[in-house]
Design an enzyme around this catalytic site. Structure first.
Site, PDB file in Angstrom:
ATOM      1  N   HIS A  35       0.863  -1.186   0.000  1.00 25.36           N
ATOM      2  CA  HIS A  35       0.000   0.000   0.000  1.00 25.36           C
ATOM      3  C   HIS A  35       0.901   1.238   0.000  1.00 25.36           C
ATOM      4  O   HIS A  35       2.129   1.108  -0.061  1.00 25.36           O
ATOM      5  CB  HIS A  35      -0.984  -0.035   1.172  1.00 25.36           C
ATOM      6  CG  HIS A  35      -0.356  -0.162   2.534  1.00 25.36           C
ATOM      7  ND1 HIS A  35       0.505   0.785   3.063  1.00 25.36           N
ATOM      8  CD2 HIS A  35      -0.465  -1.129   3.478  1.00 25.36           C
ATOM      9  CE1 HIS A  35       0.878   0.416   4.270  1.00 25.36           C
ATOM     10  NE2 HIS A  35       0.319  -0.748   4.541  1.00 25.36           N
ATOM     11  N   HIS A  90       4.108   1.451   2.183  1.00 25.24           N
ATOM     12  CA  HIS A  90       5.324   0.825   1.654  1.00 25.24           C
ATOM     13  C   HIS A  90       5.918   1.691   0.544  1.00 25.24           C
ATOM     14  O   HIS A  90       7.130   1.875   0.457  1.00 25.24           O
ATOM     15  CB  HIS A  90       5.019  -0.563   1.082  1.00 25.24           C
ATOM     16  CG  HIS A  90       4.402  -1.520   2.053  1.00 25.24           C
ATOM     17  ND1 HIS A  90       3.082  -1.896   1.968  1.00 25.24           N
ATOM     18  CD2 HIS A  90       4.905  -2.152   3.134  1.00 25.24           C
ATOM     19  CE1 HIS A  90       2.804  -2.748   2.959  1.00 25.24           C
ATOM     20  NE2 HIS A  90       3.891  -2.908   3.683  1.00 25.24           N
ATOM     21  N   CYS A 119       2.614 -11.918  19.384  1.00 24.22           N
ATOM     22  CA  CYS A 119       1.675 -11.479  18.340  1.00 24.22           C
ATOM     23  C   CYS A 119       2.138 -12.056  17.021  1.00 24.22           C
ATOM     24  O   CYS A 119       3.233 -11.731  16.551  1.00 24.22           O
ATOM     25  CB  CYS A 119       1.589  -9.953  18.247  1.00 24.22           C
ATOM     26  SG  CYS A 119       0.568  -9.430  16.838  1.00 24.22           S
ATOM     27  N   CYS A 146       2.727  -9.313  14.327  1.00 20.86           N
ATOM     28  CA  CYS A 146       4.019  -8.618  14.409  1.00 20.86           C
ATOM     29  C   CYS A 146       5.183  -9.596  14.301  1.00 20.86           C
ATOM     30  O   CYS A 146       6.313  -9.183  14.098  1.00 20.86           O
ATOM     31  CB  CYS A 146       4.160  -7.875  15.730  1.00 20.86           C
ATOM     32  SG  CYS A 146       3.009  -6.518  15.966  1.00 20.86           S
ATOM     33  N   CYS A 172      -2.779  -6.784  20.840  1.00 23.84           N
ATOM     34  CA  CYS A 172      -1.634  -6.055  20.289  1.00 23.84           C
ATOM     35  C   CYS A 172      -2.091  -4.649  19.890  1.00 23.84           C
ATOM     36  O   CYS A 172      -3.118  -4.500  19.218  1.00 23.84           O
ATOM     37  CB  CYS A 172      -1.095  -6.801  19.071  1.00 23.84           C
ATOM     38  SG  CYS A 172       0.055  -5.828  18.093  1.00 23.84           S
ATOM     39  N   HIS A 190      -2.090  -4.494  15.958  1.00 21.09           N
ATOM     40  CA  HIS A 190      -3.023  -5.325  15.197  1.00 21.09           C
ATOM     41  C   HIS A 190      -4.432  -5.404  15.786  1.00 21.09           C
ATOM     42  O   HIS A 190      -5.328  -5.951  15.152  1.00 21.09           O
ATOM     43  CB  HIS A 190      -2.457  -6.740  15.034  1.00 21.09           C
ATOM     44  CG  HIS A 190      -1.294  -6.770  14.096  1.00 21.09           C
ATOM     45  ND1 HIS A 190       0.005  -6.608  14.517  1.00 21.09           N
ATOM     46  CD2 HIS A 190      -1.246  -6.881  12.749  1.00 21.09           C
ATOM     47  CE1 HIS A 190       0.804  -6.645  13.463  1.00 21.09           C
ATOM     48  NE2 HIS A 190       0.081  -6.808  12.380  1.00 21.09           N
ATOM     49  N   LYS A 240      -3.220   5.291  11.065  1.00 15.79           N
ATOM     50  CA  LYS A 240      -2.107   4.731  10.314  1.00 15.79           C
ATOM     51  C   LYS A 240      -2.657   3.855   9.195  1.00 15.79           C
ATOM     52  O   LYS A 240      -3.544   3.047   9.408  1.00 15.79           O
ATOM     53  CB  LYS A 240      -1.214   3.892  11.216  1.00 15.79           C
ATOM     54  CG  LYS A 240       0.031   3.405  10.498  1.00 15.79           C
ATOM     55  CD  LYS A 240       0.739   2.276  11.249  1.00 15.79           C
ATOM     56  CE  LYS A 240       1.923   1.764  10.429  1.00 15.79           C
ATOM     57  NZ  LYS A 240       2.406   0.472  10.877  1.00 15.79           N
ATOM     58  N   LYS A 265      -3.552  -2.331   5.520  1.00 15.95           N
ATOM     59  CA  LYS A 265      -4.560  -3.107   4.809  1.00 15.95           C
ATOM     60  C   LYS A 265      -5.609  -3.618   5.789  1.00 15.95           C
ATOM     61  O   LYS A 265      -6.800  -3.614   5.518  1.00 15.95           O
ATOM     62  CB  LYS A 265      -3.879  -4.282   4.106  1.00 15.95           C
ATOM     63  CG  LYS A 265      -4.718  -4.859   2.999  1.00 15.95           C
ATOM     64  CD  LYS A 265      -4.782  -3.892   1.806  1.00 15.95           C
ATOM     65  CE  LYS A 265      -5.885  -4.331   0.846  1.00 15.95           C
ATOM     66  NZ  LYS A 265      -6.150  -3.309  -0.159  1.00 15.95           N
TER      67      LYS A 265
END
Ligand SMILES: [Zn+2]
Length: 516
Positions: free
Chosen positions: A19, A22, A128, A131, A153, A156, A303, A306
């Site tokens: 996305h 990156h 996690c 992660c 987490c 996440h 943030k 996806k």
């Protein structure tokens, strides 16, 4: 001897779909690499993909294919095409499933074990899978919705798993003092300042030894002396920076490329500025030159990711605005190192104001005037002193900014030339000068000054907008490839040939945001 500039992106976790978060990292790293190449530095840009770990194994199984087939498919269908889409000129691409990586990882582990930094022990922790990391109490937050009442987490928003394992451990706890000394002795090692402070704070609280192997699944690199274990995915992934550069296999290459500069998101600065330098110290490898932790891209205050449905694919933007405008926008609109908010409105506004009306309009006006008043021949006369001072100052500012990783300030310096030239044309009014035969010399100086300024701006903008810069460069009669020009001498360029034509660089866009 040219200076060395080896620069890396993180290797992206292949399970994610690329996305613009990156893309932001890739473009920034590419701009730095292109800039250093134009300085004449011995430059090497490395990127790649992180392909092991439990999460990938699970997703591959869910899709009914082997992990290797799954990662091959993602690399070929998503990650390599994204680099091409964004015009990233990486010199190398490393996959952690490649043989060269596996060989280097084994050599590194053997050396660490010989040096006495690895032991076998028991561990229970809160893990996690998202992660691929053990979490401390500070990393967890109360869950909401279906996870109400559980700790989840913070990244996440999903529950952690309690994992109990007999594993191999790296004696990370022994490196606290040496790491703190490193941050003191080299204040520019971790940048920017707020990331440096966070990393120091983390180390000051005391470090635990790090579990570096797993024996509950097998999608990874086997521990050389105990094949019932695979190496912890993060520990192994960090080694890509050296396994790609000949570590343990080609000493000459390694000496040439190492140490490197790491451009990472601030959320993984801890891995790069705590664990990684400790690993380097333990193995007797020179510490990386810099770790720069850039900010997050926020969409509607969140943030981008996806999993949180804020992910925007770069293609959605490049299809409307073009690749160069994409690169320009993210490099100029966000202070590199701070978080930045993305919105279609802001992108649209900057595109039209700065690129279409600013740069595009300047170029087409100047080229048209050189054709009209000088038959397309760039006058060979001295550039106005204040325009020469302008470009000289811009080059100096941009160069200093790049050395501080302030990419946005470097772009700003380049665009200050464009902004000033647009004002200069209005003040000098070449169309008035052209009507007066006595002002021929003055007209020539004004046009030569504009051509000089556009050429200098094209050179400075080339790392950010390679294709647009080449068109500008060719339009003002620059010879050859703009990327072959010395960027630190951009202000010394003076046009002497003929202008050509400039194609429409930034066409007006009626509907910026794709209909959803
Ligand atoms: Zn997580």
């Amino acid at each position: 001897m040219p200076e060395r500039f080896t620069v890396t992106t993180p290797i992206y976790y292949v399970n994610d779909v690329p996305h613009i978060g990156h893309a932001y990292n890739e473009v920034a790293t590419d701009v730095l690499a292109r800039w250093h190449r134009m300085r004449g530095d011995d430059t090497w840009m490395l990127t790649g993909t992180d392909e092991h770990g439990q999460k990938i194994m699970r997703t591959a199984a869910a899709n009914g294919v082997s992990p290797q087939e799954w990662t091959d498919r993602l690399v070929e269908s998503a990650w390599i095409p994204q680099l091409e889409l964004l015009n990233i000129a990486n010199d190398d691409y490393i996959r952690t499933t490649s043989e060269r990586h596996k060989v280097g990882v084994r050599i590194f582990l053997e050396r660490l074990k010989e040096a006495g930094y690895i032991y076998h022990g028991e561990f229970e922790g809160q893990y996690c899978v998202g992660c691929e990391e053990y979490k401390t109490a500070n990393d967890l937050v109360p869950g909401t919705g279906e996870f109400e009442g559980q700790l989840v987490c913070a990244i996440h928003s999903r529950p952690i798993e309690v994992v109990r394992e007999a594993n191999y451990f790296f004696k990370l706890s022994e490196f606290g003092d040496r790491l703190l000394a490193l941050y003191e002795e080299r204040p520019d090692y971790v940048q920017p300042e707020h990331v440096r402070n966070e990393v120091r704070q983390f180390v000051k609280q005391g470090l635990n030894d790090l579990s570096i192997s797993r024996n509950t699944f097998d999608w990874g690199i086997k521990v050389p002396w105990d094949e019932t274990h695979v190496v912890y995915v993060w520990f192994e992934a960090l080694l890509n920076y050296i396994t790609a550069n000949g570590y343990g296999v080609d000493d000459e290459l390694f000496a040439r490329r190492w140490p490197a500069v790491h451009i990472v998101g601030k959320d993984i600065a801890r891995f790069h500025a705590v664990i990684w330098p400790a690993m380097q110290m333990a193995a007797g490898i020179e510490i990386s030159s810099h770790v720069f932790g850039h900010g997050w891209l926020l969409v509607g205050g969140e943030k981008m990711s996806k999993s949180k449905a804020t992910g925007i694919e770069p293609r959605q933007i490049t299809e409307v605005f073009g690749v160069d405008a994409f690169r320009y926008y993210f490099m100029s609109a966000i202070a590199f190192g701070s978080d930045g908010s993305f919105s279609w409105e802001d992108l649209d506004a900057r595109y039209h104001a700065e690129l279409a009306n600013g740069l595009g309009n300047l170029a087409s006006r100047v080229i048209a005037m050189v054709h009209k008043y000088c038959d397309g021949v760039v006058p060979e006369v001295a550039v106005d002193a204040d325009i020469l001072a302008l470009t000289t100052d811009a080059v100096g500012r941009a160069e200093r900014a790049i050395d501080r990783f302030a990419i946005d300030e470097a772009v700003d310096a380049a665009m200050s030339i464009v902004e000033r030239l647009n004002g200069y044309i209005t003040e000098q009014a070449p169309w008035v000068l052209a009507k007066d035969e006595a002002q021929r010399d003055r007209l020539a100086a004004v046009l030569a000054s504009n051509v000089h300024g556009i050429g200098a701006a094209a050179i400075l903008l080339a790392p950010v907008m390679p294709e647009t810069a080449q068109k500008l460069w060719a339009a003002v009669g620059g010879e050859g490839d703009v990327l072959a020009q010395r960027i630190q001498a951009a202000h010394e360029w003076q046009g002497t040939g003929r202008v050509t034509t400039v194609p429409p660089l930034f066409p007006r866009i009626e509907q910026a945001q794709p209909a959803s």
